[in-house]
Design a protein around this motif. Sequence first.
Motif, short mmCIF file in Angstrom:
data_model
loop_
_atom_site.label_atom_id
_atom_site.label_comp_id
_atom_site.label_asym_id
_atom_site.label_seq_id
_atom_site.Cartn_x
_atom_site.Cartn_y
_atom_site.Cartn_z
N LEU A 14 0.83 -1.21 0.00
CA LEU A 14 0.00 0.00 0.00
C LEU A 14 0.86 1.26 0.00
O LEU A 14 0.56 2.22 -0.71
N THR A 15 1.94 1.25 0.78
CA THR A 15 2.84 2.41 0.83
C THR A 15 3.46 2.67 -0.53
O THR A 15 3.50 3.81 -1.00
N ALA A 16 3.94 1.62 -1.17
CA ALA A 16 4.59 1.76 -2.47
C ALA A 16 3.63 2.27 -3.54
O ALA A 16 3.99 3.12 -4.35
N ILE A 17 2.42 1.76 -3.53
CA ILE A 17 1.48 2.11 -4.60
C ILE A 17 0.75 3.43 -4.33
O ILE A 17 0.55 4.23 -5.24
N SER A 18 0.39 3.67 -3.08
CA SER A 18 -0.37 4.89 -2.78
C SER A 18 0.53 6.11 -2.58
O SER A 18 0.07 7.24 -2.73
N GLY A 19 1.78 5.87 -2.18
CA GLY A 19 2.67 6.99 -1.88
C GLY A 19 2.39 7.62 -0.52
O GLY A 19 2.98 8.63 -0.16
N GLN A 20 1.51 7.01 0.25
CA GLN A 20 1.17 7.51 1.58
C GLN A 20 2.20 7.02 2.60
O GLN A 20 2.85 6.00 2.40
N PRO A 21 2.33 7.71 3.74
CA PRO A 21 3.26 7.27 4.78
C PRO A 21 2.87 5.90 5.35
O PRO A 21 1.69 5.53 5.36
N VAL A 22 3.87 5.20 5.83
CA VAL A 22 3.67 3.85 6.38
C VAL A 22 2.60 3.86 7.47
O VAL A 22 1.74 2.98 7.50
N GLN A 23 2.65 4.84 8.36
CA GLN A 23 1.68 4.85 9.47
C GLN A 23 0.25 4.95 8.97
O GLN A 23 -0.66 4.39 9.57
N ASN A 24 0.03 5.65 7.88
CA ASN A 24 -1.33 5.72 7.31
C ASN A 24 -1.74 4.38 6.72
O ASN A 24 -2.88 3.94 6.88
N LEU A 32 -8.16 1.48 -10.01
CA LEU A 32 -6.97 1.03 -10.74
C LEU A 32 -5.83 0.73 -9.77
O LEU A 32 -5.15 -0.30 -9.90
N ALA A 33 -5.63 1.61 -8.80
CA ALA A 33 -4.58 1.38 -7.80
C ALA A 33 -4.89 0.13 -6.98
O ALA A 33 -3.97 -0.63 -6.62
N LEU A 34 -6.16 -0.12 -6.68
CA LEU A 34 -6.53 -1.32 -5.95
C LEU A 34 -6.16 -2.57 -6.74
O LEU A 34 -5.65 -3.54 -6.17
N LEU A 35 -6.38 -2.54 -8.04
CA LEU A 35 -5.97 -3.68 -8.87
C LEU A 35 -4.46 -3.87 -8.82
O LEU A 35 -3.97 -5.01 -8.79
#
Length: 90
Positions: A9-19, A36-39
Amino acid sequence: MPGTVTAVLTAISGQPVQNCARRSAVLALDLGVDSLALLEVVEALQERLRIVVPDEVTARLRTVADLQDAAVHLAAAARLDATGKAPSSP
């Protein structure tokens, strides 16, 4: 297993690990994970965990908890199918 989900999730969303580690986080609203990101997330988890995520399971994924729980369940089922025995506890 939750660590693998968080990493993907971190790699694909670009969000911080804690999120991405927060089980209550809503994939679309909190992490910006669109369909698309979910796929992409599902495909990455299938490769890393050697599981198959059915389309009907993917369609029900709304939160990080949903994704983690599905990954754990499907990985356990894959181990059961591969060995013919119930998976042992970690």
